[in-house]
Every structure is written in C-alpha cells, then in structure tokens.
Design an enzyme around this catalytic site. Structure first.
Site, PDB file in Angstrom:
ATOM      1  N   GLY A 151       6.243   6.722   4.393  1.00 17.00           N
ATOM      2  CA  GLY A 151       6.935   7.692   3.090  1.00 17.00           C
ATOM      3  C   GLY A 151       6.803   9.078   2.637  1.00 17.00           C
ATOM      4  N   SER A 152       6.360   9.547   1.720  1.00 13.40           N
ATOM      5  CA  SER A 152       6.209  10.618   1.290  1.00 13.40           C
ATOM      6  C   SER A 152       5.245  10.696   1.165  1.00 13.40           C
ATOM      7  CB  SER A 152       7.258  10.987  -0.138  1.00 13.40           C
ATOM      8  OG  SER A 152       6.651  12.326  -0.732  1.00 13.40           O
ATOM      9  N   THR A 153       4.395  12.301   0.973  1.00 17.31           N
ATOM     10  CA  THR A 153       3.260  12.408  -0.136  1.00 17.31           C
ATOM     11  C   THR A 153       2.378  12.154  -1.322  1.00 17.31           C
ATOM     12  OG1 THR A 153       3.659  14.329   0.387  1.00 17.31           O
ATOM     13  CG2 THR A 153       2.675  14.044   2.204  1.00 17.31           C
TER      14      THR A 153
END
Length: 130
Positions: A61-63
């Site tokens: 997923g996202s940072t």
C-alpha cells in the site's frame, strides 16, 4: 525453536504472536485510533494488533502507512514487534520512526497466532517459546 533473521530496528520483547498469511496495508487497512485491522477480506479483519508480535509476509500500500505505524505507537495501539518474510520500505520506515523492534528474512511457516514469541532484534534471533 529458534530462527535467525535480519534486524530492521533493534529491541528485545516477548509477547503473543498474531500471524497473518497476507500482506498488511497500514494506511486504510488498520485503524490508527484502535489498532484494529479494517481491511475487508483480510485474514485478521476485526482483530487488534495492539501489544502483539505481528507476523506477516510483507507490507503493502501507500507510503503513508509508515506514519500510521507512528500514530499507532503514539496512541498506544502499536504492535509490540513486527516479523516479516520481507520488510519493504513502508514497514521499515514505520518501525524506525515509531521505534518498534522489527526483523525480516525470517521463515514464517512455523508461526501460529497465540504462540509466545521472544524476539531479539539486536542479534536477529526469534524464539517460539510455546
């Protein structure tokens, strides 16, 4: 049983294992206010990661997930430690900024939820106690 891994962030803990066979996205998949896995269809959906030795193959997923780990720590709902097969940068950065002991390059097949696990992320050793 004792296994060797690579240290991502040091620390020594003993706690109850919570094991997933799926990747975890901390951004959108974990509620930072409660530590509950909220991702629909996830094998840990509805369970709290707070105070557990969280064992899963890798993050996804996202940072922004790194900051969710930090928020979990600030809110008192972070995992006690994290063990991965492969720790990608999102989980690694999150563990470093939140100071959560973390190992990777560990064979995850012997672990099951509920086991007592001792992790020494200084030396890279993890022991399944029971």
């Amino acid at each position: 049983m004792t296994l060797q891994g690579r240290s991502i962030f040091p620390g020594q803990v003993t706690g109850e294992a919570l094991v997933s066979r799926m990747g975890i996205s901390f951004y959108g998949g974990v509620d930072p206010e409660t530590g509950i896995i909220t991702e629909a269809g996830h094998d840990l959906a509805g369970q709290s990661i707070a105070g557990k030795v969280l064992i899963f193959p890798t993050g996804k997923g996202s940072t922004v997930g790194s900051y969710v780990l930090y928020r979990l720590k600030k809110n008192g709902h972070a995992p006690l430690a994290i063990i991965n097969a492969e720790c990608e940068t999102i989980t690694a950065v999150g563990c470093i900024i939140a100071e959560i002991p973390c190992l990777d390059q560990v064979d995850l097949t012997p672990f099951t939820s509920g086991q007592q696990v001792t992790l020494d992320a200084e030396t890279g050793w993890v022991t399944i106690n029971a």
